[in-house]
Design a protein around this motif. Structure first.
Motif: not given
Ligand SMILES: *Cc1c(COP(=O)(O)O)cnc(C)c1O
Length: 496
Positions: A287-294
């Motif tokens: 749900s909460s989602k890191p955007l760093g890797p993307l």
């Protein structure tokens, strides 16, 4: 023990550096699994800078953070276009191949359930023996039955006839067929055209697991390699997974699930409004989602660009061919199937005067600083040694081949390790369902793994061949239970 008193950042980072000293190197190309070292100067900094720029955002809500949707749309458009997607292609960024596959199975399961509202039976996912364990995990988590088809022992590929037989045997319960392009273990591409046609004929979705191949097969084909059709350009393929954190050279935590069109994707989403909080729509498991890797993947794709991928793939082609030829020339070893690259597996050549045992070879290579994966015999497939070739390995190909020659010479003719038959007979009597922790730890110690005395020294033995042979010989349910215990020890309070 609780959270420690405040420490200086330099102390903390020094400790991290100490911990990292025990890890294998990630950028040398000598660890031939897990890491995808591009060898491109400065690419790590590109990824880190992009990840830092979005560190504070939450991908949970693209209405609050429109950049989350923009990054995802762009990557989906680029990679979808590369992989045969038309104007209609859509996708979702996930944390990895496993999450992409879980979501493909969820979409197929929920579509099947909607189409069979009164049906009490569980839907089925059909895949080959060589399918990645992520497919089994998805089926397990989602309460879908997994049916597995046999592959041909010589080609190591799943055929259209095999898929058709599996489909007919399961009848109208199949919600999804999963083909691999390529399968991880042997690097062989399934007959995606035939398999997806068999699925489409019966109105069944077909997912292509191109987690590891998606960003390398198109460039192999462009360079003239005989890559069979495997992507969304094949009419029966409804979805495809491709990991950005493998041959997309992005840091871990980035994969894509692509669907042929938005309607196929709809049952992948999960929405919930029946609570007194914010309305929830999740495209992924998280749900909460890191955007760093993307963001890192998004930046790496552009900085490398088409030319960079072409260049890195040229290195992979050259390195893989040299390794394949160099190793196949060693008496006692043979390549399994016909891998298109850059993954391959070697088995023992039983016809040779001095066959080479893959488990022993893996250990002999490890002592020379090369890490290759030992793979157990399974069904009609023999024991093997797996190599994932990275562009960074291109610099050391002669060195690697020399190490394999030397290691092969060392173990040539040595009998493969065989576990104690009495131990195996005793293990067959164990009821895994009632096996308690202390007994599991004792058994682990017998296998040369683990820490029965609780000394905190749980670790891997220097020679893994006997443990690999034992794990291979145990009933899978017991082997899985023991590995679970071993893993728990690694993370437990007395861990190393
Ligand atoms: C790596 C891989 C997966 C699983 O991906 P993770 O990123 O490890 O979750 C699935 N299928 C294939 C073919 C893979 O190589």
């Amino acid at each position: 023990m609780s959270i420690p008193p405040a420490r200086d950042i330099s102390t903390v980072l020094a400790r991290l550096e100490d911990l990292r000293a025990a890890d294998l190197p990630t950028d040398s190309g000598r660890v031939m699994a897990y890491v995808y070292a591009s060898g491109v100067e400065g690419l790590d900094d590109v990824a880190a800078a992009a990840a830092r720029a979005v560190q504070d955002l939450n991908g949970l809500d693209p209405t609050t953070f429109p950049s989350a949707a923009a990054l995802e749309r762009e990557v989906v458009t680029w990679v979808g276009g590369l992989l045969g997607g038309g104007e209609e292609v859509v996708g979702t960024a996930t944390s990895g191949g496993t999450e992409s596959i879980i979501l493909a199975v969820k979409a197929a399961r929920d579509a099947w359930t909607s189409a069979h509202p009164e049906d009490p039976r569980r839907p089925v996912v059909l895949a080959a023996r060589t399918a990645h364990p992520a497919v089994a995990k998805a089926a397990h988590l989602l309460h879908v039955d997994l049916h597995r088809s046999e592959v041909d022992a010589d080609t190591v590929a799943w055929s259209a006839a095999g898929a058709a037989a599996g489909l007919d045997a399961a009848g109208d319960r199949v919600c999804l067929v999963v083909a691999s392009a390529p399968g991880y273990a042997h690097g062989v591409v399934d007959d995606v055209t035939g398999i997806s046609a068999a699925a489409a004929d019966r109105g069944v979705r077909c997912h292509v697991d191109a987690c590891i191949g998606g960003l390398v097969l198109p460039y192999l084909r462009q360079a003239g390699a005989p890559v069979p059709a495997f992507d969304l350009s094949v009419p029966g393929v409804t979805s495809l997974s491709v990991d950005l954190h493998k041959y997309g050279y992005a840091p871990k935590g980035a994969s894509l699930l692509l669907h042929r069109d938005a309607d196929l994707r709809t049952p992948q989403y999960w929405a919930w409004t029946d609570w007194p909080g914010y309305p929830v729509v999740n495209s992924a498991v998280t749900s909460s989602k890191p955007l760093g890797p993307l963001a890192a993947a998004w930046a790496v794709l552009q900085v490398l660009g088409h030319d960079g991928f072409t260049r890195l793939t040229a290195t992979l082609i050259e390195a893989t061919a040299a390794i394949r030829d160099g190793v196949a020339a060693i008496p006692g070893l043979r390549v399994l199937g016909d891998p298109v690259g850059p993954l391959l597996a070697f088995g023992s050549d039983a016809a040779a005067p001095t066959p080479i045992a893959p488990f022993l070879l893996a250990d002999a290579l490890a002592t020379r600083g090369w890490i290759a994966q030992a793979q157990p015999a399974n069904g009609p497939l023999p024991r093997s040694l797996h190599l994932t070739v990275m562009p960074a390995a291109g610099r050391h190909v002669p060195e690697l081949i020399a190490a394999v020659v030397e290691a092969a010479h060392e173990v040539a003719g040595q009998p493969p390790p065989t576990p104690d038959p009495q131990l195996i007979a005793a293990a067959a009597m164990i009821d895994v369902a009632t096996l308690d922790g202390p007994t599991a730890r004792q058994l682990l110690a017998l296998a040369g793994l683990g820490d029965p005395a609780g000394t905190g020294q749980s670790s891997l033995p220097a020679a893994m061949a006997p443990a690999n042979a034992l794990l291979e010989a145990l009933p899978p349910a017991l082997a899985e239970r023991l590995l679970t215990e071993f893993w728990g020890q690694l993370f437990g309070p007395g861990g190393p």
